[in-house]
Design a protein around this motif. Structure first.
Motif, PDB file in Angstrom:
ATOM      1  N   ASP A  29       0.358   7.610  -4.517  1.00 11.11           N
ATOM      2  CA  ASP A  29       0.161   6.194  -4.402  1.00 11.11           C
ATOM      3  C   ASP A  29      -0.955   5.829  -3.066  1.00 11.11           C
ATOM      4  OD1 ASP A  29       0.028   3.363  -4.126  1.00 11.11           O
ATOM      5  OD2 ASP A  29       2.077   2.955  -4.158  1.00 11.11           O
ATOM      6  N   GLY A  30      -2.043   5.638  -3.370  1.00 11.58           N
ATOM      7  CA  GLY A  30      -3.103   5.414  -2.333  1.00 11.58           C
ATOM      8  C   GLY A  30      -3.003   4.187  -1.319  1.00 11.58           C
ATOM      9  N   LYS A  31      -1.991   3.461  -1.657  1.00  6.91           N
ATOM     10  CA  LYS A  31      -1.581   2.215  -0.657  1.00  6.91           C
ATOM     11  C   LYS A  31      -2.881   1.590  -0.153  1.00  6.91           C
ATOM     12  CE  LYS A  31       2.766   2.852  -0.585  1.00  6.91           C
ATOM     13  NZ  LYS A  31       3.709   2.207  -1.445  1.00  6.91           N
ATOM     14  N   VAL A  32      -3.629   0.960  -1.364  1.00  4.38           N
ATOM     15  CA  VAL A  32      -4.934   0.374  -1.132  1.00  4.38           C
ATOM     16  C   VAL A  32      -5.097  -0.621   0.157  1.00  4.38           C
ATOM     17  CG1 VAL A  32      -4.733  -1.586  -2.441  1.00  4.38           C
ATOM     18  CG2 VAL A  32      -6.776  -0.633  -2.325  1.00  4.38           C
ATOM     19  N   LEU A  33      -4.159  -1.236   0.770  1.00  5.91           N
ATOM     20  CA  LEU A  33      -4.162  -2.101   1.703  1.00  5.91           C
ATOM     21  C   LEU A  33      -3.738  -1.705   3.096  1.00  5.91           C
ATOM     22  CD1 LEU A  33      -3.418  -5.237   0.012  1.00  5.91           C
ATOM     23  CD2 LEU A  33      -5.577  -4.582   0.312  1.00  5.91           C
ATOM     24  N   SER A  34      -3.268  -0.268   3.161  1.00  7.66           N
ATOM     25  CA  SER A  34      -2.457   0.258   4.204  1.00  7.66           C
ATOM     26  C   SER A  34      -3.693   0.472   5.371  1.00  7.66           C
ATOM     27  CB  SER A  34      -2.239   1.884   3.837  1.00  7.66           C
ATOM     28  OG  SER A  34      -1.908   2.378   4.991  1.00  7.66           O
ATOM     29  N   LEU A  35      -3.459  -0.060   6.695  1.00 11.75           N
ATOM     30  CA  LEU A  35      -4.159  -0.079   7.788  1.00 11.75           C
ATOM     31  C   LEU A  35      -4.354   1.474   8.285  1.00 11.75           C
ATOM     32  CD1 LEU A  35      -5.388  -1.624   9.964  1.00 11.75           C
ATOM     33  CD2 LEU A  35      -3.126  -1.430  11.256  1.00 11.75           C
ATOM     34  N   ARG A  36      -3.565   2.173   8.036  1.00 12.23           N
ATOM     35  CA  ARG A  36      -3.592   3.747   8.564  1.00 12.23           C
ATOM     36  C   ARG A  36      -4.029   4.676   7.468  1.00 12.23           C
ATOM     37  NH1 ARG A  36       0.608   5.046  13.054  1.00 12.23           N
ATOM     38  NH2 ARG A  36       0.000   7.106  12.319  1.00 12.23           N
ATOM     39  N   ASN A  37      -4.510   4.220   6.341  1.00  6.27           N
ATOM     40  CA  ASN A  37      -4.931   5.028   5.168  1.00  6.27           C
ATOM     41  C   ASN A  37      -3.746   6.063   4.913  1.00  6.27           C
ATOM     42  OD1 ASN A  37      -7.484   4.070   5.339  1.00  6.27           O
ATOM     43  ND2 ASN A  37      -8.613   5.898   5.888  1.00  6.27           N
ATOM     44  N   ARG A  38      -2.912   5.132   4.500  1.00  6.72           N
ATOM     45  CA  ARG A  38      -1.422   6.051   4.053  1.00  6.72           C
ATOM     46  C   ARG A  38      -1.460   6.130   2.664  1.00  6.72           C
ATOM     47  NH1 ARG A  38       4.307   4.799   3.716  1.00  6.72           N
ATOM     48  NH2 ARG A  38       5.350   6.352   4.588  1.00  6.72           N
ATOM     49  N   THR A  39      -1.043   7.324   2.560  1.00  6.03           N
ATOM     50  CA  THR A  39      -0.878   7.619   0.902  1.00  6.03           C
ATOM     51  C   THR A  39       0.667   8.293   0.939  1.00  6.03           C
ATOM     52  OG1 THR A  39      -3.160   8.136   0.686  1.00  6.03           O
ATOM     53  CG2 THR A  39      -1.747   9.415  -0.948  1.00  6.03           C
ATOM     54  N   VAL A  40       1.159   7.927  -0.148  1.00  9.92           N
ATOM     55  CA  VAL A  40       2.816   8.329  -0.547  1.00  9.92           C
ATOM     56  C   VAL A  40       2.705   8.992  -1.621  1.00  9.92           C
ATOM     57  CG1 VAL A  40       4.947   7.159  -0.785  1.00  9.92           C
ATOM     58  CG2 VAL A  40       3.457   6.082   0.715  1.00  9.92           C
ATOM     59  N   ILE A  41       3.489  10.019  -1.724  1.00 17.15           N
ATOM     60  CA  ILE A  41       3.880  10.922  -2.688  1.00 17.15           C
ATOM     61  C   ILE A  41       5.171  10.616  -3.130  1.00 17.15           C
ATOM     62  CG2 ILE A  41       3.654  13.163  -3.550  1.00 17.15           C
ATOM     63  CD1 ILE A  41       1.834  14.048  -1.242  1.00 17.15           C
ATOM     64  N   GLU A  42       5.326  10.223  -4.383  1.00 22.24           N
ATOM     65  CA  GLU A  42       6.302   9.839  -5.097  1.00 22.24           C
ATOM     66  C   GLU A  42       6.909  10.741  -6.163  1.00 22.24           C
ATOM     67  OE1 GLU A  42       5.510   5.927  -6.478  1.00 22.24           O
ATOM     68  OE2 GLU A  42       5.619   5.139  -4.383  1.00 22.24           O
ATOM     69  N   ASP A  43       8.398  10.724  -6.272  1.00 20.80           N
ATOM     70  CA  ASP A  43       8.913  11.865  -7.240  1.00 20.80           C
ATOM     71  C   ASP A  43       9.057  10.766  -8.669  1.00 20.80           C
ATOM     72  OD1 ASP A  43      11.296  10.039  -7.028  1.00 20.80           O
ATOM     73  OD2 ASP A  43      12.563  11.382  -6.123  1.00 20.80           O
ATOM     74  N   LEU A  44       9.435  11.275  -9.520  1.00 20.27           N
ATOM     75  CA  LEU A  44       9.362  10.400 -11.110  1.00 20.27           C
ATOM     76  C   LEU A  44      10.414   9.250 -10.849  1.00 20.27           C
ATOM     77  CD1 LEU A  44       9.579  13.089 -13.581  1.00 20.27           C
ATOM     78  CD2 LEU A  44       7.702  12.173 -12.885  1.00 20.27           C
ATOM     79  N   GLN A  45      11.224   9.032  -9.893  1.00 21.08           N
ATOM     80  CA  GLN A  45      12.086   7.937  -9.755  1.00 21.08           C
ATOM     81  C   GLN A  45      11.436   6.807  -8.780  1.00 21.08           C
ATOM     82  OE1 GLN A  45      13.569  11.217  -9.608  1.00 21.08           O
ATOM     83  NE2 GLN A  45      13.778  10.808 -11.775  1.00 21.08           N
TER      84      GLN A  45
END
Length: 164
Positions: A29-45
């Motif tokens: 999830d690229g978190k389009v509005l993130s101030l620090r260009n934060r991207t989150v990797i999530e499991d299937l849940q």
């Protein structure tokens, strides 16, 4: 082997990571509005298993990888590589990883101590922003995938700057 595929109709840099059989194993999830260009990797849940964020103040592109809430590595562009891009996945201790090859076209090897532990290739895919990550058995797959995501962020950011 994993496939990283951009989701065409999402806002932001969202990717699905599938196994070699096409089964979705992770979502980026690229978190389009993130101030620090934060991207989150999530499991299937939808639980966060790792994150990648850009350091705002640094001499060279630097991204921090957190796994399970703990700092696992920093992905840094090497300063003096005259003929090609080169990044290091700086892990605690002496076993840093090197990304070498054609990083722009996503044709590269990830090495530890001069030995290849993963191969990233876009060569076999005609679909835009799809590429394979083949990780040798016994390696930290999540760390390697997060490192590839960090590289994707760095190269996307570089392309945006070049377009300005």
């Amino acid at each position: 082997m994993y496939l990283i595929k951009e989701r065409f109709f999402d806002i932001g840099d969202d990717y699905d990571i599938t196994d070699e059989h096409g089964n979705k194993v992770l979502h980026v999830d690229g978190k389009v509005l993130s101030l620090r260009n934060r991207t989150v990797i999530e499991d299937l849940q939808g639980n966060e298993v790792a994150s990648v964020h850009r350091h705002l103040v640094s001499l060279r592109p630097t991204y921090e990888i957190r796994i399970g809430g703990e700092k696992a590595a920093e992905v840094k562009k090497k300063l003096f590589t005259p003929f090609r891009e080169k990044f290091t996945i700086d892990v605690p201790g002496p076993d840093d990883l090197e990304m070498t090859g054609n990083l722009i076209d996503r044709e590269f090897v990830i090495e530890r101590g001069g030995q290849g532990i993963a191969v990233v290739s876009k060569r076999w895919f005609r679909i835009r922003d799809t590429y394979a990550v083949n990780v040798l058995a016994g390696q930290d797959d999540l760390l390697i995938l997060a490192g590839v995501v960090a590289l994707e962020l760095a190269m996307s950011r570089k392309a945006e700057k070049d377009d300005d």
